[in-house]
Design a protein around this motif. Structure first.
Motif, short mmCIF file in Angstrom:
data_model
loop_
_atom_site.label_atom_id
_atom_site.label_comp_id
_atom_site.label_asym_id
_atom_site.label_seq_id
_atom_site.Cartn_x
_atom_site.Cartn_y
_atom_site.Cartn_z
N ILE A 64 0.85 -1.21 0.00
CA ILE A 64 0.00 0.00 0.00
C ILE A 64 0.88 1.25 0.00
O ILE A 64 0.63 2.21 -0.73
N GLY A 65 1.92 1.23 0.82
CA GLY A 65 2.82 2.38 0.89
C GLY A 65 3.50 2.65 -0.45
O GLY A 65 3.59 3.81 -0.88
N LEU A 66 3.98 1.60 -1.11
CA LEU A 66 4.64 1.78 -2.40
C LEU A 66 3.67 2.32 -3.45
O LEU A 66 4.03 3.16 -4.29
N ALA A 67 2.41 1.85 -3.41
CA ALA A 67 1.41 2.31 -4.38
C ALA A 67 1.11 3.79 -4.18
O ALA A 67 1.01 4.57 -5.14
N VAL A 68 0.96 4.20 -2.91
CA VAL A 68 0.65 5.61 -2.62
C VAL A 68 1.83 6.51 -2.99
O VAL A 68 1.64 7.66 -3.42
N SER A 69 3.06 6.01 -2.85
CA SER A 69 4.22 6.82 -3.22
C SER A 69 4.23 7.13 -4.71
O SER A 69 4.71 8.20 -5.12
N ILE A 70 3.69 6.23 -5.53
CA ILE A 70 3.58 6.48 -6.98
C ILE A 70 2.64 7.66 -7.22
O ILE A 70 2.93 8.56 -8.03
N LEU A 71 1.50 7.67 -6.51
CA LEU A 71 0.55 8.78 -6.65
C LEU A 71 1.19 10.10 -6.22
O LEU A 71 0.98 11.15 -6.84
N SER A 72 2.00 10.04 -5.17
CA SER A 72 2.64 11.24 -4.65
C SER A 72 3.58 11.87 -5.67
O SER A 72 3.52 13.08 -5.94
N VAL A 73 4.46 11.07 -6.25
CA VAL A 73 5.45 11.61 -7.17
C VAL A 73 4.79 11.99 -8.51
O VAL A 73 5.24 12.93 -9.19
N ALA A 74 3.71 11.31 -8.87
CA ALA A 74 2.99 11.68 -10.09
C ALA A 74 2.32 13.05 -9.92
O ALA A 74 2.36 13.89 -10.83
N TRP A 75 1.72 13.29 -8.74
CA TRP A 75 1.14 14.60 -8.49
C TRP A 75 2.24 15.67 -8.49
O TRP A 75 2.02 16.78 -8.99
N ALA A 76 3.39 15.36 -7.93
CA ALA A 76 4.50 16.32 -7.91
C ALA A 76 4.87 16.73 -9.34
O ALA A 76 5.16 17.91 -9.60
N ALA A 77 4.86 15.78 -10.27
CA ALA A 77 5.17 16.09 -11.67
C ALA A 77 4.10 17.00 -12.28
O ALA A 77 4.42 17.96 -13.00
N ILE A 78 2.83 16.69 -11.99
CA ILE A 78 1.73 17.49 -12.54
C ILE A 78 1.80 18.93 -12.02
O ILE A 78 1.70 19.90 -12.80
N PHE A 79 1.98 19.08 -10.71
CA PHE A 79 2.01 20.42 -10.15
C PHE A 79 3.25 21.19 -10.59
O PHE A 79 3.19 22.40 -10.84
N GLU A 80 4.41 20.51 -10.69
CA GLU A 80 5.63 21.21 -11.10
C GLU A 80 5.50 21.76 -12.53
O GLU A 80 6.00 22.85 -12.82
N ARG A 81 4.84 21.03 -13.39
CA ARG A 81 4.63 21.53 -14.75
C ARG A 81 3.79 22.81 -14.71
O ARG A 81 4.10 23.80 -15.40
N TYR A 82 2.75 22.78 -13.88
CA TYR A 82 1.90 23.97 -13.75
C TYR A 82 2.69 25.13 -13.15
O TYR A 82 2.59 26.28 -13.62
N ARG A 83 3.48 24.86 -12.09
CA ARG A 83 4.25 25.92 -11.43
C ARG A 83 5.27 26.55 -12.37
O ARG A 83 5.43 27.78 -12.42
N ARG A 84 5.97 25.73 -13.16
CA ARG A 84 6.97 26.24 -14.08
C ARG A 84 6.34 27.10 -15.17
O ARG A 84 6.84 28.19 -15.50
N ASN A 85 5.24 26.62 -15.74
CA ASN A 85 4.56 27.40 -16.78
C ASN A 85 4.06 28.73 -16.23
O ASN A 85 4.10 29.76 -16.91
N TYR A 86 3.58 28.71 -14.99
CA TYR A 86 3.11 29.94 -14.34
C TYR A 86 4.27 30.92 -14.16
O TYR A 86 4.11 32.13 -14.42
N TRP A 96 8.46 12.68 -13.44
CA TRP A 96 7.85 11.62 -14.25
C TRP A 96 8.79 10.42 -14.38
O TRP A 96 8.34 9.27 -14.40
N LEU A 97 10.08 10.69 -14.45
CA LEU A 97 11.05 9.59 -14.47
C LEU A 97 10.96 8.78 -13.18
O LEU A 97 10.96 7.54 -13.20
N LEU A 98 10.88 9.47 -12.04
CA LEU A 98 10.74 8.78 -10.75
C LEU A 98 9.44 7.99 -10.69
O LEU A 98 9.38 6.90 -10.11
N THR A 99 8.38 8.53 -11.29
CA THR A 99 7.09 7.83 -11.33
C THR A 99 7.22 6.51 -12.09
O THR A 99 6.74 5.46 -11.64
N ALA A 100 7.88 6.57 -13.23
CA ALA A 100 8.06 5.35 -14.03
C ALA A 100 8.90 4.32 -13.29
O ALA A 100 8.55 3.12 -13.26
#
Length: 632
Positions: free
Chosen positions: A461-483, A590-594
């Protein structure tokens, strides 16, 4: 050849006599049940595992020692160690950058190496505890070393001679690299005491959780429940230490300076040492079982020397085991023979040529061989948590860089950027507080497990949730950089953007906190339960080793990405550029997510194949009882 062929030296005379098969089967049943396997599958205080006091004498009345009171004295030591660990990990990057005038990248790598060494070297602490010192004296010695390291770091931050000249060094000069750099001897002094601190942590981390778990009576019907709650409370103390590091220590640093901040860590460690020693009369101890590395080496050498000996040879007597109820290893019960890693069974292959007094480098007991098998069988599980530790390490440094570009105001209150990592700690604190009232009942309905989820299920469960965490980090970082690019903040990466809140980072922080609770707590309990009796500290060191390797792997990945994606000659910044707005942290996430998804698939495969020792022992007991009944 199965465990019914386990023979003690005295049985050699039975070879070829009538009733030999019956004798072997009776011996096998006795061997499996001799340590009271019917009582929680052999998890009782019996034989060599009997707890002793600090003088090595058996404790007759267990009611006067151990239990939750003794465990709380131990919690204090871990809380202070983690407060110092996280206090250094967060503040040392800033200290090296702002005070020692080191580049941010090299400062981050130095701290990653500190984190890695402090965890990876835990194998040494676990070895000393299991082999010679015992867990109590290992903690006592290394916690003193830890305190010495913190004292040296405090002196470095307090005495001006140990740091470079701070005059005419403003933020602009820092960015341009115009400030006077630290002299070689100054950095040598700082690194020396930083790594002394890391060495001190190496003896504390693998022993504290095991020593705390030793305080509970394994014969108690509530033992499993107590152990489950202990590891949750243990990690709660870790979390409280982290929260103190990210809040109180940061506040002290901002108000009173670096010397006071590092000094507060040394004071907290000194107080925790006193509390730990005060609880000495209450502790239950386990006798060290001799060098586990020597035993492992003996098995490997003996197996190699007999690699060509067939199991069906006429010279074959049986698998060697000492007679009686007790194991030949101090502090360990006998372990029944299993069919994993059959090549190691050659080490316990007793032949006529071995004689009556064989060398341990030629013939080992079944229990000794099974110890090595267990250590090998455990490796894939903690190895699969290395990727989670990579993500935790990256979040600890990269998310701070993200926070520098964001608005950290909470109403009228402005939180320091270095306080941001407190939010994973707060989420861990909340989850652990609600774990038994909310999570356990929900998961119990889903899994049917009495504790909500098995140890390996919690790790998964912990490993699965960590994937969601780093995937969200990628999504937000793209938004933050574009902003940042859209609003012309691209070049001023240390200036906060007032209309973009740093609290969007809370989603990735809280998710990684959830992942850490399930994965690390489940892993610690799993390793303690599954490790051989005389190797509990080494088993716990596996978790710390995975954490250390995670730090080193994070540094290696960072270096590869910087060299592969950046080109100074062409003016092309790397994904991990010091200017976060020109870098591509989103690609990196995204690399960490993969990588995390690949790692999760590997874990599912390993967990599916793994059999718990209790389950395995129970199946073997039923098998031999049926075999015995059939032959009667």
């Amino acid at each position: 050849m199965d465990s019914s062929e386990i023979r003690s030296p005295q049985e050699g005379s039975l070879e070829g006599t009538p009733g030999t098969a019956m004798s072997r089967k009776k011996l096998a049943i006795y061997f499996i049940e001799s340590e009271d396997r019917r009582m929680a599958f052999g998890r009782g205080y019996t034989a060599g595992s009997t707890p002793v006091d600090i003088h090595g004498k058996s404790i007759v009345d267990l009611s006067k020692t151990g239990g939750w009171i003794a465990a709380f004295f131990i919690f204090g030591n871990e809380m202070a160690e983690r407060m110092a660990y996280f206090g250094l990990s967060v503040n040392m990057v800033a200290f090296m950058f702002y005070v020692m005038h080191r580049p941010f990248t090299s400062s981050s790598n130095a701290v990653n190496n500190f984190l890695g060494i402090s965890q990876a070297s835990s194998v040494l602490g676990g070895f000393l505890a299991d082999a010679y010192l015992g867990r109590y004296w290992t903690i006592a010695i290394f916690t003193t070393i830890y305190l010495a390291g913190l004292t040296g770091i405090t002196l470095c931050a307090t005495i001006g001679k140990f740091v470079p000249n701070q005059e005419d060094c403003d933020q602009f000069s820092l960015l341009l690299g115009k400030c006077e750099p630290a002299k070689t001897w100054q950095m040598t002094y700082l690194y020396t005491f930083l790594y002394i601190t890391a060495f001190g942590a190496a003896g504390i981390r693998p022993c504290v959780s095991s020593f705390g778990a030793d305080q509970f009576d394994e014969r108690s019907k509530n033992y499993k429940e107590h152990l489950d709650r202990f590891f949750n409370f243990f990690y709660l103390s870790v979390t409280i230490g982290a929260i103190m590091a990210f809040t109180a220590v940061v506040y002290v640093q901002m108000q009173y300076g670096w010397g006071s901040a590092f000094g507060s860590l040394a004071i907290a460690m000194g107080i925790s040492n006193m509390v730990f020693f005060i609880g000495t009369p209450l502790y239950r101890h386990r006798l060290p079982g001799g060098s586990p590395l020597t035993r492992v080496a003996q098995v490997l050498v003996a197996a190699f020397r007999k690699r060509k000996a067939p199991f069906a040879s006429s010279d074959f007597i049986g698998f060697y085991e000492v007679p009686g109820r007790h194991s030949a290893i101090k502090g360990s019960r006998k372990i029944p023979h299993t069919h994993h890693f059959r090549f190691l069974d050659k080490a316990a292959l007793q032949l006529k040529e071995d004689g009556g007094n064989p060398s341990p480098w030629r013939l080992c007991t079944v229990t000794q061989v099974e110890e090595v098998k267990i250590l090998l069988k455990l490796i894939p599980i903690p190895a699969c948590t290395i990727m989670l530790n990579v993500v935790l390490t990256e979040f600890l440094t990269l998310s701070v860089q993200q926070a520098y570009t964001l608005n950290t105001h909470l109403g009228r209150l402005k939180l320091p950027v270095t306080c941001m990592p407190v939010f994973p700690g707060l989420s861990i604190f909340l989850i652990l507080s609600l774990y038994y009232s909310i999570f356990v009942p929900i998961f119990r309905r889903i899994t049917g497990h009495p504790h909500g989820a098995s140890q390996l299920q919690r790790v998964g469960i912990g490993l699965a949730v960590s994937i969601l965490s780093v995937a969200w980090a990628a999504i937000f970082e793209r938004y933050r950089r574009n902003y940042a690019i859209k609003h012309e903040y691209e070049a001023i990466f240390l200036t906060a953007m007032p209309n973009l809140s740093a609290y969007w980072l809370l989603i990735q922080y809280c998710l990684i906190g959830v992942a850490e609770v399930f994965c690390i707590v489940g892993l610690l309990e799993f390793l303690y339960e599954e490790a051989p009796d005389a190797m509990k500290s080494i088993g716990s060191a596996y978790a710390a080793l995975a954490g250390g390797l995670g730090c080193f792997v994070a540094t290696i990945i960072n270096n590869i990405i910087k060299s592969a994606t950046g080109n100074i000659d062409k003016g092309q910044p790397s994904w991990l550029s010091q200017n976060i707005n020109t870098g591509r942290f989103d690609y990196f996430y995204w690399l960490l997510t993969a990588l995390s998804m690949i790692n999760f698939c590997i874990f599912i495969y390993c967990a599916h194949r793994y059999k718990y020792r209790a389950q395995q022992d129970h199946e073997m007991m039923e098998k031999h009882e049926m075999s015995y009944v059939g032959s009667s």
